[in-house]
Every structure is written in C-alpha cells, then in structure tokens.
Design a protein around this motif. Structure first.
Motif, PDB file in Angstrom:
ATOM      1  N   LEU A 287       0.867  -1.175   0.000  1.00 15.87           N
ATOM      2  CA  LEU A 287       0.000   0.000   0.000  1.00 15.87           C
ATOM      3  C   LEU A 287       0.905   1.226   0.000  1.00 15.87           C
ATOM      4  O   LEU A 287       1.829   1.315   0.807  1.00 15.87           O
ATOM      5  N   GLN A 288       0.651   2.145  -0.913  1.00 15.96           N
ATOM      6  CA  GLN A 288       1.462   3.357  -1.025  1.00 15.96           C
ATOM      7  C   GLN A 288       0.559   4.568  -0.908  1.00 15.96           C
ATOM      8  O   GLN A 288      -0.539   4.594  -1.453  1.00 15.96           O
TER       9      GLN A 288
ATOM     10  N   THR B 110       6.079  10.305   0.690  1.00 18.63           N
ATOM     11  CA  THR B 110       5.397   9.106   0.209  1.00 18.63           C
ATOM     12  C   THR B 110       5.893   7.901   0.995  1.00 18.63           C
ATOM     13  O   THR B 110       7.093   7.706   1.155  1.00 18.63           O
ATOM     14  N   TYR B 111       4.940   7.106   1.479  1.00 18.44           N
ATOM     15  CA  TYR B 111       5.230   5.911   2.269  1.00 18.44           C
ATOM     16  C   TYR B 111       4.715   4.676   1.549  1.00 18.44           C
ATOM     17  O   TYR B 111       3.761   4.744   0.772  1.00 18.44           O
ATOM     18  N   GLN B 112       5.329   3.540   1.869  1.00 16.80           N
ATOM     19  CA  GLN B 112       4.882   2.263   1.325  1.00 16.80           C
ATOM     20  C   GLN B 112       5.050   1.211   2.415  1.00 16.80           C
ATOM     21  O   GLN B 112       6.046   1.214   3.137  1.00 16.80           O
TER      22      GLN B 112
ATOM     23  N   LYS C  34       8.141   2.162   4.703  1.00 18.39           N
ATOM     24  CA  LYS C  34       9.331   2.557   3.939  1.00 18.39           C
ATOM     25  C   LYS C  34       9.042   3.904   3.298  1.00 18.39           C
ATOM     26  O   LYS C  34       7.984   4.116   2.708  1.00 18.39           O
ATOM     27  N   VAL C  35       9.970   4.846   3.438  1.00 20.46           N
ATOM     28  CA  VAL C  35       9.845   6.146   2.787  1.00 20.46           C
ATOM     29  C   VAL C  35      10.320   5.992   1.345  1.00 20.46           C
ATOM     30  O   VAL C  35      11.425   5.487   1.094  1.00 20.46           O
ATOM     31  N   ILE C  36       9.484   6.417   0.402  1.00 17.69           N
ATOM     32  CA  ILE C  36       9.824   6.337  -1.017  1.00 17.69           C
ATOM     33  C   ILE C  36      10.401   7.681  -1.448  1.00 17.69           C
ATOM     34  O   ILE C  36       9.715   8.710  -1.344  1.00 17.69           O
ATOM     35  N   PRO C  37      11.646   7.722  -1.896  1.00 13.97           N
ATOM     36  CA  PRO C  37      12.260   9.006  -2.293  1.00 13.97           C
ATOM     37  C   PRO C  37      11.571   9.587  -3.519  1.00 13.97           C
ATOM     38  O   PRO C  37      11.119   8.851  -4.396  1.00 13.97           O
TER      39      PRO C  37
END
Length: 95
Positions: free
Chosen positions: A57-58, A66-68, A90-93
């Motif tokens: 899930l993002q 943005t997180y996933q 997880k932080v999405i750059p």
C-alpha cells in the motif's frame, strides 16, 4: 514437447519481487493498538479500495512524503478502510 523447468532456488519472478503497490489517497496515518505499554504498529485509515494481505500500500502524507508498507490485514466498513501493516513503513524518495 515443451517441459517447464522449475525455477532455481532463491530466484523469484519479476512480478513477485516487484509487485505494483495499491495507491491510496486521503490517508490518515495512525498507530495500533492505542494502549499504554504495548508495542504498536502503523495503520492507514482512508476511503478507497481495500488491499489484500500481502499487498503493498502506497500513499503520500499531507507534507508530501510518500510511504509504502506491506499490508498485514485490512478491514472495510461504510466505505472506509483500515489497513494495518506488517512492520515499519518505507519512505519512497521523490524522483
């Protein structure tokens, strides 16, 4: 005659190793359980499609991060979804 060869140990198909995430909008990030002296984990509360356990899930927070995360369990009631995660997000750059 064509024979299907088994995959070598430790190899995964591209579809299984890099699944497309379910993208949610309007997410409120919370922690569960909300009890003192108990370990908690992240959860997302939003309106939208209900992910299945194991789905990614993002979502983006109000400040643009943005997180996933991998979904452990999701429940839908009256159009609102509560998705709990298996572990830390997880932080999405940004690109």
């Amino acid at each position: 005659m064509i024979k299907n060869k088994p995959a070598a140990a430790g190899q995964r198909s591209a579809a299984k190793s890099n699944p497309e995430p379910v993208v949610a909008t309007g997410v409120k990030l919370i922690r569960l359980p909300m009890e003192p002296n108990k370990a908690s984990h992240p959860a997302a509360l939003y309106r939208g499609p209900e992910p299945k356990p194991g789905d990614l899930l993002q979502f983006s927070s109000a400040n643009g991060v943005t997180y996933q995360g991998k979904v452990a369990e999701a429940t839908e009631a009256d159009g609102e979804v509560l998705a709990e995660f298996t572990g830390p997000l997880k932080v999405i750059p940004t690109k």
